[in-house]
Design a protein around this motif. Structure first.
Motif, PDB file in Angstrom:
ATOM      1  N   ASP A   1      32.977 -27.328  10.211  1.00  0.00           N
ATOM      2  CA  ASP A   1      31.758 -27.411   9.401  1.00  0.00           C
ATOM      3  C   ASP A   1      31.649 -26.194   8.484  1.00  0.00           C
ATOM      4  OD1 ASP A   1      29.079 -27.387   8.474  1.00  0.00           O
ATOM      5  OD2 ASP A   1      28.430 -28.566  10.211  1.00  0.00           O
ATOM      6  N   ARG A   2      31.948 -26.390   7.209  1.00  0.00           N
ATOM      7  CA  ARG A   2      31.911 -25.276   6.259  1.00  0.00           C
ATOM      8  C   ARG A   2      30.522 -24.642   6.175  1.00  0.00           C
ATOM      9  NH1 ARG A   2      34.810 -23.322   2.076  1.00  0.00           N
ATOM     10  NH2 ARG A   2      36.375 -24.982   2.269  1.00  0.00           N
ATOM     11  N   ASP A   3      29.476 -25.457   6.169  1.00  0.00           N
ATOM     12  CA  ASP A   3      28.122 -24.912   6.035  1.00  0.00           C
ATOM     13  C   ASP A   3      27.781 -23.989   7.198  1.00  0.00           C
ATOM     14  OD1 ASP A   3      27.776 -26.295   3.686  1.00  0.00           O
ATOM     15  OD2 ASP A   3      26.737 -27.988   4.617  1.00  0.00           O
ATOM     16  N   ARG A   4      28.118 -24.394   8.423  1.00  0.00           N
ATOM     17  CA  ARG A   4      27.822 -23.551   9.584  1.00  0.00           C
ATOM     18  C   ARG A   4      28.642 -22.272   9.555  1.00  0.00           C
ATOM     19  NH1 ARG A   4      28.539 -26.402  15.036  1.00  0.00           N
ATOM     20  NH2 ARG A   4      27.513 -24.475  15.753  1.00  0.00           N
ATOM     21  N   LEU A   5      29.866 -22.354   9.102  1.00  0.00           N
ATOM     22  CA  LEU A   5      30.708 -21.158   9.009  1.00  0.00           C
ATOM     23  C   LEU A   5      30.161 -20.187   7.962  1.00  0.00           C
ATOM     24  CD1 LEU A   5      34.171 -22.935   9.219  1.00  0.00           C
ATOM     25  CD2 LEU A   5      33.262 -21.336  10.921  1.00  0.00           C
ATOM     26  N   GLU A   6      29.757 -20.710   6.808  1.00  0.00           N
ATOM     27  CA  GLU A   6      29.212 -19.838   5.768  1.00  0.00           C
ATOM     28  C   GLU A   6      27.882 -19.237   6.198  1.00  0.00           C
ATOM     29  OE1 GLU A   6      29.146 -22.365   2.360  1.00  0.00           O
ATOM     30  OE2 GLU A   6      31.249 -21.917   1.813  1.00  0.00           O
ATOM     31  N   ALA A   7      27.137 -19.979   7.052  1.00  0.00           N
ATOM     32  CA  ALA A   7      25.840 -19.486   7.521  1.00  0.00           C
ATOM     33  C   ALA A   7      25.972 -18.284   8.457  1.00  0.00           C
ATOM     34  CB  ALA A   7      25.086 -20.609   8.227  1.00  0.00           C
ATOM     35  N   LEU A   8      27.174 -18.031   8.962  1.00  0.00           N
ATOM     36  CA  LEU A   8      27.370 -16.837   9.787  1.00  0.00           C
ATOM     37  C   LEU A   8      27.087 -15.566   8.991  1.00  0.00           C
ATOM     38  CD1 LEU A   8      30.653 -17.861  11.670  1.00  0.00           C
ATOM     39  CD2 LEU A   8      28.356 -17.717  12.650  1.00  0.00           C
ATOM     40  N   GLY A   9      27.315 -15.623   7.692  1.00  0.00           N
ATOM     41  CA  GLY A   9      26.913 -14.536   6.816  1.00  0.00           C
ATOM     42  C   GLY A   9      27.823 -13.327   6.784  1.00  0.00           C
ATOM     43  N   HIS A  10      29.101 -13.481   7.165  1.00  0.00           N
ATOM     44  CA  HIS A  10      29.993 -12.324   7.168  1.00  0.00           C
ATOM     45  C   HIS A  10      30.713 -12.117   5.839  1.00  0.00           C
ATOM     46  CE1 HIS A  10      29.188 -11.624  11.336  1.00  0.00           C
ATOM     47  NE2 HIS A  10      29.626 -12.817  11.692  1.00  0.00           N
TER      48      HIS A  10
END
Length: 371
Positions: free
Chosen positions: A35-44
């Motif tokens: 899930d790209r959105d969840r990965l980007e939401a990590l905020g790193h």
């Protein structure tokens, strides 16, 4: 090419690993998952790779873009093989957090030879299972004479509670006792072991040593045994026993009874599903609970007329500690001068002293000689 790719970064332990890697200046790393959105939401602010274990092309592409891959995606017996296969093919080093003997043996049978040929180090059990035990025994053996029969016993004390992912992996393993035994037999038939040496890591009998010491039915003795077969430093005759120590008899009886009941409930579909619904993947201890967690491993080593007591200790063995252990194992493979071995190998044979130094420096683990 990334130094490290973290696959499964949005899970409970994956988030802790990602947070740790984000604090390392100059590291070229990426996160990966479905899930790209969840990965980007990590905020790193690091690259995102979309990959799914059901999409072989995406997993192969992930392996080709990394020097080392960390994966937290389990139960590994269900979801782990595609990434092992891809790393073995690409020559990419691989580390995981599995404590599942069936998975480890199956990966050896299917992918060890290809990894050995490509130069990939496939290193399983790089968290609390089994780094403190494997490296603790290596450290203890280093304090004993060379070329003589050696015996090491490990005694664990500690406190903490599991995450949903760890619990699901444990229950899955318990439910596959027959498959685990069959795969283990096939591996033993396929392995070539040095002649003139013996290694004994079978469970010992309960004993009393400042508390009630119960045998631990975990993957750790198997990992230690493979290190002992691989490394001449363990002597011509090596024996290892591992125990969980409980101070009082009621606690020992409760621990033994609980483990037996859990194993029985895991055998039947309806009761297994009931167990798995008690704690879901992604759930786990709070930061406050992790801060209170701890462990202490005491090793008694004997050989050649010498007796030594060593200790490996750490905080939050299950999660904060495990996140640092697997991250530092990956960093060690990426950057340190490690032994020239490949294929499916243990932490002691793949990294050994350099990883002990890293973990000591970060204070993830402390290694000490008590007497």
């Amino acid at each position: 090419m990334h130094d490290i790719v973290l696959f499964g970064a949005t899970g409970y332990t994956g988030k802790l690993i990602a947070r740790y890697l984000a604090g390392i200046e100059g590291l070229g790393w990426a996160v990966a998952g479905r899930d790209r959105d969840r990965l980007e939401a990590l905020g790193h602010g690091v690259p995102v790779l979309v990959a799914d274990v059901d999409d072989a092309a995406s997993i192969a592409a992930l392996a080709r873009q990394a020097r080392v891959v960390i994966t937290t995606v389990g139960p590994y017996v269900r979801y782990g093989e595609p990434l092992v296969a891809a790393c073995a093919e690409a020559g990419t080093h691989y580390v995981d957090l599995t404590g599942e003997p069936e998975f480890v043996d199956r990966m050896y049978l299917r992918h060890h030879e290809r990894a050995a040929a490509s130069g990939a180090k496939i290193v399983h059990a790089c968290g609390f299972d089994s780094i403190p035990y494997d490296l603790g025994v290596l450290y203890t053996v280093g304090e004993l004479p060379e070329g003589v029969p050696l015996k090491v016993s490990a005694f664990l004390r500690g406190g903490g509670r599991p995450s949903g992912g760890t619990f699901h992996s444990a229950v899955t393993s318990m439910s596959r006792a027959r498959q685990m035994a069959e795969t283990g037999l096939r591996r033993r038939a396929a392995e070539t072991r040095p002649s003139g040496r013996t290694v004994d890591v079978l469970p010992g009998l309960p004993r009393f040593v400042g508390g009630y010491a119960l045998p631990m039915p975990t993957i750790d003795p198997q990992i230690v045994g493979r290190s002992a077969w691989a490394l001449d430093r363990y002597g011509p005759d090596f024996t290892y026993r591992q125990y969980m120590t409980v101070r009082r008899l009621p606690g020992a009886l409760a621990l033994a009874g609980g483990a037996t009941a859990l194993g029985m409930l895991a055998q039947l579909g309806p009761t297994r599903e009931w167990l798995l619904n008690r704690l879901k993947p992604g759930e786990g201890p709070t930061p406050e609970e992790r801060a209170r967690s701890w462990f202490k491993l005491t090793f008694l080593g004997e050989g050649g007329g010498v007796r030594v007591v060593t200790e490996v200790a750490g905080r939050d063995p299950g999660y904060g500690g495990t996140a640092v252990m697997v991250a530092e194992a990956a960093l060690c493979l990426a950057f340190d001068d490690t032994p020239q071995v490949s294929g499916q190998v243990t932490t002691a044979t793949a990294m050994g002293g350099p990883l002990i130094e890293r973990l000591s420096r970060t204070r993830a683990l402390t290694f000490s000689v008590r007497s």
